[in-house]
Design a protein around this motif. Structure first.
Motif, mmCIF file in Angstrom:
data_model
loop_
_atom_site.group_PDB
_atom_site.id
_atom_site.type_symbol
_atom_site.label_atom_id
_atom_site.label_comp_id
_atom_site.label_asym_id
_atom_site.label_seq_id
_atom_site.Cartn_x
_atom_site.Cartn_y
_atom_site.Cartn_z
ATOM 1 N N ARG A 153 0.901 -1.123 -0.128
ATOM 2 C CA ARG A 153 -0.037 -0.036 0.257
ATOM 3 C C ARG A 153 1.101 1.226 0.209
ATOM 4 O O ARG A 153 2.004 1.103 0.492
ATOM 5 N N ASN A 176 -5.282 1.572 -7.304
ATOM 6 C CA ASN A 176 -5.758 0.490 -6.121
ATOM 7 C C ASN A 176 -4.922 0.873 -5.187
ATOM 8 O O ASN A 176 -5.326 0.365 -4.002
ATOM 9 N N ARG A 179 -3.990 4.353 -0.975
ATOM 10 C CA ARG A 179 -5.012 4.355 -0.124
ATOM 11 C C ARG A 179 -5.079 5.779 0.635
ATOM 12 O O ARG A 179 -4.060 6.466 0.999
ATOM 13 N N ILE A 207 -6.107 -5.520 -0.457
ATOM 14 C CA ILE A 207 -6.853 -4.254 -0.972
ATOM 15 C C ILE A 207 -8.059 -4.847 -1.794
ATOM 16 O O ILE A 207 -8.172 -5.824 -2.535
ATOM 17 N N GLY A 212 -10.390 2.450 -6.133
ATOM 18 C CA GLY A 212 -10.520 3.081 -5.067
ATOM 19 C C GLY A 212 -10.841 4.791 -5.231
ATOM 20 O O GLY A 212 -10.771 5.202 -4.331
ATOM 21 N N GLU A 216 -15.875 4.882 -1.159
ATOM 22 C CA GLU A 216 -14.796 4.987 -0.080
ATOM 23 C C GLU A 216 -13.902 6.144 0.071
ATOM 24 O O GLU A 216 -13.935 6.890 1.152
#
Length: 250
Positions: A153, A176, A179, A207, A212, A216
């Motif tokens: 991440r 993706n 984050r 994930i 993303g 979210e």
């Protein structure tokens, strides 16, 4: 308590989870190298798993080759990992590293790198990036980090993730791994995967699929549903049993 599996001898071994663990056999990232310099060396937090050290050096080389600028490297882990006295709940097993977004720092003497006053990339009132600070070079650096095969991440401020979602017109698959997380407006936080053979390392959950960039992400910009009251301090968990000797320097 379940018995810990035996650890291979003479190898760097992260033990436990990113926010509760330690590392045996960490390596030190040299204070300066091709395309990077480590800041705040007095903290002695420039130690990590060899995968992390190699990642930083390769990211700096690629940034140098693409003329993105020099990297200022922040905290990785302490010599034996474990909980830091300030600044982080994670960074405990040598698999997390902070990289500042400011790519225009000249080479500095080590004492001049004792600083935390790096500029924010985000207007905190509007919750949007400052285009005069966050631009294609920073976005490309994040892409290089997020597409590294051993990276799990990359944590950035939600406004930065939003800017990436709005600007990326090509392959969006790398988004993706980027984050959104609170803070992280002056630096980004790279988290490495548990290395192969590290049987005592607790991996993070996979994930979710997608880039993303949907609800979210947008939820970070919604007003709080209620005024948060004072929260009791979180209890600090005991480190894994296998870390007791490591953290004692044995």
């Amino acid at each position: 308590m379940a018995l810990q599996p035996p650890l291979p001898p003479l190898s760097a071994q992260p033990i436990g989870g990113y926010a509760n663990g330690c590392i045996r056999g960490a390596q030190a990232l040299p204070p300066e190298g091709l395309g990077y310099q480590v800041v705040n060396l007095s903290r002695n937090r420039n130690h990590g798993h060899p995968d992390t050290i190699a990642f930083v050096q390769e990211l700096a080389r690629r940034a140098q080759a693409e003329r993105l600028g020099g990297l200022a490297i922040g905290d990785i882990s302490k010599v034996y990992g474990g909980r830091m006295e300030s600044g982080h709940a994670s960074h405990q097993i040598g698999l997390d590293v902070d990289v500042w977004f400011d790519l225009d720092q000249p080479p500095l003497a080590r004492e001049a790198r004792e600083r935390t006053d790096f500029p924010t990339m985000v207007n905190r009132q509007t919750q949007r990036v400052l285009p005069e600070r966050f631009g294609p070079r920073q976005a490309r650096l994040l892409q290089l980090a997020a597409t590294s095969p051993k990276v799990a991440r990359v944590f950035v401020n939600p406004a930065i993730k939003l800017a990436l979602c709005q600007s990326e017109q090509g392959d969006r698959s790398w988004l993706n791994a980027v984050r959104p997380w609170a803070g992280h407006d002056s630096h980004f936080h790279v988290r490495m995967n548990c290395p192969a053979g590290s049987t005592a390392c607790i991996p993070q959950a996979p994930i979710p699929p997608g880039d993303g960039c949907g609800q979210e992400l947008l939820s970070w910009f919604e007003p709080p549903k209620e005024t948060p009251g004072p929260r009791p301090p979180k209890a600090i968990p005991e480190p894994p049993e296998a870390c007791l000797a490591v953290l004692a320097g044995n």
